[in-house]
Design an enzyme around this catalytic site. Structure first.
Site, short mmCIF file in Angstrom:
data_model
loop_
_atom_site.label_atom_id
_atom_site.label_comp_id
_atom_site.label_asym_id
_atom_site.label_seq_id
_atom_site.Cartn_x
_atom_site.Cartn_y
_atom_site.Cartn_z
N GLY A 44 0.78 -1.24 0.00
CA GLY A 44 0.00 0.00 0.00
C GLY A 44 0.81 1.28 0.00
O GLY A 44 0.42 2.27 -0.60
N GLU A 99 3.92 4.51 6.19
CA GLU A 99 2.69 3.71 6.14
C GLU A 99 1.64 4.39 5.29
O GLU A 99 1.59 5.62 5.22
CB GLU A 99 2.14 3.53 7.56
CG GLU A 99 2.49 2.21 8.22
CD GLU A 99 1.63 1.04 7.75
OE1 GLU A 99 1.09 1.08 6.63
OE2 GLU A 99 1.50 0.08 8.52
N ASP A 100 0.80 3.60 4.68
CA ASP A 100 -0.32 4.15 3.91
C ASP A 100 -1.44 4.58 4.84
O ASP A 100 -1.91 5.71 4.78
CB ASP A 100 -0.82 3.14 2.86
CG ASP A 100 -1.08 1.76 3.45
OD1 ASP A 100 -0.89 1.55 4.67
OD2 ASP A 100 -1.48 0.87 2.68
N ASP A 103 -4.85 2.08 11.04
CA ASP A 103 -6.24 1.75 11.37
C ASP A 103 -6.29 1.31 12.84
O ASP A 103 -6.22 2.16 13.73
CB ASP A 103 -6.69 0.67 10.37
CG ASP A 103 -8.16 0.34 10.45
OD1 ASP A 103 -8.91 1.10 11.07
OD2 ASP A 103 -8.58 -0.67 9.88
N LYS A 131 -6.96 6.57 10.85
CA LYS A 131 -8.34 6.44 11.35
C LYS A 131 -8.24 6.39 12.87
O LYS A 131 -8.20 5.30 13.48
CB LYS A 131 -8.97 5.14 10.84
CG LYS A 131 -9.28 5.12 9.37
CD LYS A 131 -9.96 3.79 9.02
CE LYS A 131 -10.12 3.63 7.54
NZ LYS A 131 -10.54 2.25 7.17
N VAL A 153 -11.44 2.98 2.56
CA VAL A 153 -11.03 3.85 1.46
C VAL A 153 -10.04 3.12 0.54
O VAL A 153 -9.33 2.21 0.97
CB VAL A 153 -10.39 5.16 1.98
CG1 VAL A 153 -11.44 6.03 2.64
CG2 VAL A 153 -9.24 4.90 2.94
N ARG A 165 -5.51 0.45 -6.60
CA ARG A 165 -4.27 1.06 -6.08
C ARG A 165 -3.80 2.21 -6.96
O ARG A 165 -3.11 3.11 -6.49
CB ARG A 165 -3.14 0.02 -6.01
CG ARG A 165 -3.34 -1.05 -4.96
CD ARG A 165 -2.03 -1.79 -4.76
NE ARG A 165 -2.16 -3.07 -4.06
CZ ARG A 165 -2.16 -3.21 -2.75
NH1 ARG A 165 -2.09 -2.17 -1.96
NH2 ARG A 165 -2.26 -4.41 -2.20
P1 IMP Z 1 -4.13 -2.00 11.12
O1 IMP Z 1 -3.25 -3.09 11.59
O2 IMP Z 1 -5.56 -2.24 11.49
O3 IMP Z 1 -3.68 -0.62 11.56
O4 IMP Z 1 -4.17 -2.08 9.54
C1 IMP Z 1 -3.26 -1.44 8.73
C2 IMP Z 1 -3.35 -1.98 7.32
O5 IMP Z 1 -4.69 -2.36 6.97
C3 IMP Z 1 -3.00 -0.90 6.33
O6 IMP Z 1 -1.62 -0.85 6.08
C4 IMP Z 1 -3.81 -1.30 5.10
O7 IMP Z 1 -3.10 -2.23 4.33
C5 IMP Z 1 -5.05 -1.96 5.67
N1 IMP Z 1 -6.20 -1.03 5.74
C6 IMP Z 1 -6.75 -0.48 6.85
N2 IMP Z 1 -7.78 0.33 6.55
C7 IMP Z 1 -7.89 0.31 5.20
C8 IMP Z 1 -8.77 0.97 4.26
O8 IMP Z 1 -9.67 1.77 4.60
N3 IMP Z 1 -8.54 0.70 2.95
C9 IMP Z 1 -7.57 -0.14 2.51
N4 IMP Z 1 -6.74 -0.78 3.35
C10 IMP Z 1 -6.89 -0.56 4.69
#
Ligand code: IMP
Length: 180
Positions: A44, A99-100, A103, A131, A153, A165
């Site tokens: 990402g 990081e992209d 979450d 987020k 998103v 992407r």
């Molecule tokens: P976390 O471990 O929940 O913080 O997830 C992080 C990863 O989940 C990111 O690097 C993304 O690859 C994916 N991700 C989380 N939210 C989204 C979204 O809204 N769209 C696409 N990928 C997401």
């Protein structure tokens, strides 16, 4: 032209690019007199690191990691596995993880713990999107591009089932695009 699967554009191409220029300027000021190793989490963050690196004026090196995260679902699994490790040694280096989207923070928490154990001189995070409301573990993220609402998103590197992407903007997917 907006992609037919996109319900709304959350951040336009211009908004994304101008915020990245600001982040690049801020990072360049903070790392003045040093060099920085940018570490992107694939896939990402690939587009973000490419644009960000060009907006940083101090010497930059790039390295990449791949971890398992979402598969093709829209929920965080919390299960993290390193699929591809760094090629560089990071001991005594100034490391900035790119990081992209942040979450729940579960992926990054695991990654930061792993990287910190390799004794970098400094370890910081830049994320394009955050987020905040979804965070399940506290994460110190020094540079945040945009705080976004809790919606799934896509675009500018972010995918759903490996699609979208290449969109130059960040958009919210129509429910019809992920509900069969
Ligand atoms: P976390 O471990 O929940 O913080 O997830 C992080 C990863 O989940 C990111 O690097 C993304 O690859 C994916 N991700 C989380 N939210 C989204 C979204 O809204 N769209 C696409 N990928 C997401």
């Amino acid at each position: 032209m907006i992609h037919p699967d996109i319900e709304s554009v959350l951040l336009s191409e211009e908004e994304v690019q101008s915020r990245i220029r600001e982040l690049g300027a801020e990072i360049s000021r903070d790392y003045e007199g040093r060099s920085v190793l940018l570490v992107a989490v694939l896939r990402g963050a690939a587009l973000f690191i490419a644009d960000l690196a060009r907006d940083i004026t101090v010497p930059v090196e790039l390295d990449f990691m791949a971890v398992s995260s979402y598969g093709s679902s829209t929920k965080s699994s919390g299960v993290v596995r390193i699929l591809k490790d760094l090629d560089e040694q990071i001991e005594d280096r100034d490391v900035l993880v790119v990081e992209d989207i942040l979450d729940t923070g579960l992926t990054l928490k695991y990654l930061l713990k792993n990287l910190a154990s390799r004794k970098p001189a400094s370890l910081e995070v830049v994320t394009l999107l955050s987020k905040e409301g979804k965070r399940r573990v506290p994460i110190t993220c020094k540079y945040v591009g945009f705080d976004v609402p809790d919606e799934f998103v896509v675009g500018y590197g972010l995918d759903f089932a490996e699609k979208y992407r290449n969109l130059p903007y960040i958009g919210v997917l129509k429910p019809s695009a992920y509900q069969d």
